[in-house]
Write a protein that holds these residues in place. Structure first.
Motif, PDB file in Angstrom:
ATOM      1  N   LEU A 147       0.850  -1.199   0.000  1.00  0.00           N
ATOM      2  CA  LEU A 147       0.000   0.000   0.000  1.00  0.00           C
ATOM      3  C   LEU A 147       0.882   1.243   0.000  1.00  0.00           C
ATOM      4  O   LEU A 147       2.046   1.184   0.425  1.00  0.00           O
TER       5      LEU A 147
ATOM      6  N   THR B 198       0.013   4.495   4.697  1.00  0.00           N
ATOM      7  CA  THR B 198      -1.403   4.094   4.700  1.00  0.00           C
ATOM      8  C   THR B 198      -1.742   3.264   5.930  1.00  0.00           C
ATOM      9  O   THR B 198      -2.716   3.542   6.634  1.00  0.00           O
TER      10      THR B 198
ATOM     11  N   ASP C  54      -1.575   5.228   9.177  1.00  0.00           N
ATOM     12  CA  ASP C  54      -2.707   6.147   9.265  1.00  0.00           C
ATOM     13  C   ASP C  54      -3.987   5.399   9.656  1.00  0.00           C
ATOM     14  O   ASP C  54      -4.748   5.863  10.506  1.00  0.00           O
TER      15      ASP C  54
END
Length: 190
Positions: free
Chosen positions: A103, A107, A110
């Protein structure tokens, strides 16, 4: 004689109860408070019951896998453990750590933030389908309805099966379903 014996037993019982209260008076309150504190910090629910007899659940399989540490961390952050140990049957399309690493940078970090719990939960539910179908049987489907209330396409390319664009690379039966190991995180379009 019977009356005397009953009075004797009653007296022993009363003395015993009184002695226990006097010996444990202060400690009892401390133990109750400690138990309450422990209960509030421990996670509760079916996922946290230890059982050495039943077949491993889809959650147990993910936890025991060396290749699914990120998935397990995400399930824990989203507090979905109890959903993955229910009676099922469930099909879990389990992305490997490599799939999460593919990813865009930042990502995963987060998504694991507490303020993104709902978004993370939605993505994880997009990897779960009711049922227990092996890879061969999945070839008969055009799409699957996921726990996210969205559908994912099923594609067959030669002997390979792709669900939501993720290739099934292995399958492990579980007591409450099946874990299909996939090479990609299935991100919902919505």
């Amino acid at each position: 004689m019977k009356a005397t014996f009953k009075i004797f037993l009653l007296t022993v019982l009363i003395v015993g109860i009184t002695a226990c209260r006097n010996n444990n008076g202060e400690g009892e309150e401390e133990n109750v408070s400690t138990s309450t504190e422990q209960a509030s910090t421990e996670r509760q629910g079916q996922a946290f019951v230890k059982d050495d007899v039943s077949e491993p659940t889809v959650l147990d399989i993910a936890i025991q896998s060396e290749d699914h540490k990120t998935l397990v961390a995400a399930v824990q952050a989203a507090e979905l453990e109890n959903a993955l140990v229910n009676a099922g049957p469930l099909m879990v399309f389990a992305p490997t750590d490599e799939a999460f690493a593919a990813l865009p940078e930042g990502t995963v970090e987060d998504l694991l933030k507490p303020e993104n719990k709902n978004k993370l939960s939605h993505i994880l539910k997009h990897h779960v389908t009711p049922g227990k179908y092996d890879k061969e049987f999945l070839k008969k489907f055009k799409k699957l309805g996921q726990a996210s209330d969205l559908n994912v396409p099923v594609e067959v390319k030669g002997e390979d099966v792709y669900v939501g664009g993720a290739k099934i690379i292995a399958s492990v039966p579980a007591g409450n379903g099946i874990v299909h190991v996939v090479d990609k995180v299935i991100i919902p379009e919505n």
